[in-house]
Design a protein around this motif. Structure first.
Motif, mmCIF file in Angstrom:
data_model
loop_
_atom_site.group_PDB
_atom_site.id
_atom_site.type_symbol
_atom_site.label_atom_id
_atom_site.label_comp_id
_atom_site.label_asym_id
_atom_site.label_seq_id
_atom_site.Cartn_x
_atom_site.Cartn_y
_atom_site.Cartn_z
ATOM 1 N N SER A 1 1.874 3.035 2.399
ATOM 2 C CA SER A 1 2.786 2.942 3.246
ATOM 3 C C SER A 1 3.990 2.109 3.176
ATOM 4 N N PRO B 1 -7.943 -0.918 6.189
ATOM 5 C CA PRO B 1 -7.128 0.210 6.050
ATOM 6 C C PRO B 1 -6.901 0.253 4.625
ATOM 7 N N ALA B 2 -6.892 -0.582 3.574
ATOM 8 C CA ALA B 2 -6.637 -0.596 2.223
ATOM 9 C C ALA B 2 -7.631 -1.473 1.556
ATOM 10 N N GLY B 3 -7.817 -1.256 0.405
ATOM 11 C CA GLY B 3 -8.629 -2.163 -0.224
ATOM 12 C C GLY B 3 -10.216 -1.966 -0.403
ATOM 13 N N GLN C 1 -0.725 11.625 3.107
ATOM 14 C CA GLN C 1 -1.584 10.350 3.277
ATOM 15 C C GLN C 1 -2.932 10.936 3.721
ATOM 16 N N LEU D 1 3.275 -0.974 3.500
ATOM 17 C CA LEU D 1 3.224 -1.957 4.542
ATOM 18 C C LEU D 1 2.453 -3.365 3.786
ATOM 19 N N GLU E 1 0.235 7.032 9.320
ATOM 20 C CA GLU E 1 1.413 6.092 9.441
ATOM 21 C C GLU E 1 2.455 7.077 9.261
ATOM 22 N N ASP F 1 0.752 -1.101 -0.105
ATOM 23 C CA ASP F 1 -0.015 -0.009 0.003
ATOM 24 C C ASP F 1 0.931 1.350 0.066
ATOM 25 N N VAL G 1 4.767 8.998 5.967
ATOM 26 C CA VAL G 1 4.155 8.810 4.641
ATOM 27 C C VAL G 1 3.798 10.086 4.559
ATOM 28 N N ILE H 1 -0.659 -4.517 6.157
ATOM 29 C CA ILE H 1 -2.005 -3.891 6.213
ATOM 30 C C ILE H 1 -2.620 -3.704 4.910
ATOM 31 N N ALA H 2 -1.885 -3.709 3.762
ATOM 32 C CA ALA H 2 -2.381 -3.792 2.712
ATOM 33 C C ALA H 2 -3.337 -5.188 2.360
#
Lengths: 257, 160
Positions: A132, B85-87, B52, A134, B46, A130, B49, A137-138
């Motif tokens: 960041s 957090p993602a996706g 963000q 990571l 984060e 992702d 970063v 987390i992604a």
């Protein structure tokens, strides 16, 4: 055929003299009424579809009642964690697997799910990073969650159509679609007899148990097997195992005329 | 002399009125009801970063929100959505007729029914005796008498 007739009247009844009385079978709805009915039906269908079109996925259990999946009921609480995708059921857990017609009971049931990261690791593909950087987390989204393992602990009992297993612990691996029941004494009972061992494997796809490792049995068995899909030679290889061939009934001698 | 005492009395009256107004306002704010209650929680940024944009972690909605104390809010027709957090997609969608939200602790509790959908509808859960949700850990503890259905797709490893 027109069955209409004119009524004959006099005086005050003259106004009704020209009224036509039609037969009951001729009283059909007019085009306007039929059109009204059609419009009403169309509106009702449209209304029904728009009201049922809830934003997916909606928190409704109505659709789940007709599924062929797995039904889990427990007396105490359930712990659901997103950070480590798992579900923990406690106290008197009962599971009904409709696909394999299997019923299971245990004290504690833990379900772990694959994340995108673990899935990619198993397929040997590079994990998607992702912003960041990571990968964990992604890959932690479980929007496309798939079951990884099921761990049943404490007084495990599995019942199929014609077999029953009692053990201390059972682990289901989604990759192999098998459940391995272990314990100090794993009891396997069926119409063919009762077996005792420390490890029994349940093939969920075929709905069949088979004993592994040291395994003894008592009961009727088919010639050449111990009745639980385990060959006598394999069972005899165990250290503390009674030879199944001695306890099983000998193969029937062919009849000679 | 008379005017001086009159001025003191006037200031005293104003002070008392102000105090009463402040107390009344505080009590009034604790009983405020509002429709279409919404609370958003974002993921922590984060470290290191650049630029963000924080993603939404939890959305808490309710048909009606009533603040009982400074931090405790009673929510009717609660709907909680937790996002990864993602996706794409949601981690879970939880609905309950009534819930209590502690803003300070980041905890949602209830003693009533809970309907839960996770993993794009592959797991459906219903609890009858309440729940506890920790917003920071995204962990949900459903109380007694829980009924769960796991769809075949989740068991067979198919995509939903």
């Amino acid at each position: 055929m027109n069955l209409s007739m004119n009524t004959v009247g006099r005086g005050s009844c003259r106004a009704h003299a020209s009224r036509k009385i039609t037969a009951p079978q001729e009283r059909r709805p007019t085009r306007f009424v039929r059109g009204l009915f059609l419009a009403l039906a169309a509106w009702l269908c449209l209304f029904a579809t728009t009201t049922n079109a809830a934003p997916a996925p909606s928190a409704s259990t109505n659709s789940a009642s007709t599924t062929n999946g797995m039904l889990i009921v427990c007396d105490d609480g359930v712990i659901f964690s997103n950070s480590i995708p798992l579900l923990v059921f406690t106290s008197n857990v009962r599971v009904l697997d409709r696909q394999s017609d299997t019923y299971m009971e245990c004290d504690r049931l833990t379900l772990t799910f694959q994340t995108n990261a673990t899935r990619l690791a198993r397929t040997n593909k590079a994990p998607v990073l992702d912003a960041s950087g990571l990968a964990g987390i992604a890959g932690s989204t479980n929007a496309n969650t798939r079951l990884d393992t099921i761990l049943a602990e404490g007084r495990v009992m599995i019942i199929t159509k014609d077999q029953q297993v009692l053990g201390d612990r059972a682990v289901y691996l989604a990759t192999n679609d098998v459940m391995i029941v272990t314990g100090e004494q794993v009891i396997l009972a069926s119409e063919q007899g009762v077996g005792l061992g420390t490890r029994v494997v349940f093939d969920r796809a075929n709905g069949v148990f088979r004993g592994e490792g040291p395994f003894t049995f008592d009961g009727l068995a088919k010639p050449g097997t111990n009745g639980f899909g385990l060959s006598p030679g394999r069972a005899a290889s165990g250290k503390n195992t009674n030879s199944p061939a001695k306890k099983s009934s000998p193969p029937a001698a062919p009849l000679r005329k | 002399m008379k005017t001086r005492s009159f001025q003191w009395g006037r200031w005293l009256t104003v002070a008392v009125l102000l105090a009463v107004a402040m107390v009344a306002r505080a009590q009034l704010s604790q009983r405020i009801k509002g429709k279409n209650f919404t609370f958003l929680e974002y993921y922590e940024p984060e470290a290191g970063v650049k630029s963000q944009t924080n993603r939404i972690k939890n959305i808490l909605r309710g048909a009606e929100g009533q603040s009982l104390t400074a931090d405790l809010i009673r929510i009717r027709q609660m709907r909680l959505e937790n996002y990864p957090p993602a996706g794409p997609g949601t981690n879970l969608i939880a609905q309950s007729p009534e819930a209590w939200f502690d803003k300070e602790a980041g905890v949602i509790t209830s003693t009533t029914r809970l309907d839960l959908v996770t993993s794009g509808g592959q797991i459906v859960m219903r609890g009858e005796s309440g729940f506890l949700y920790l917003m920071e850990k995204s962990a949900l503890i459903v109380s007694n008498r829980v009924r769960t259905v796991i769809q075949d797709a989740a068991l067979k490893g198919k995509k939903p």
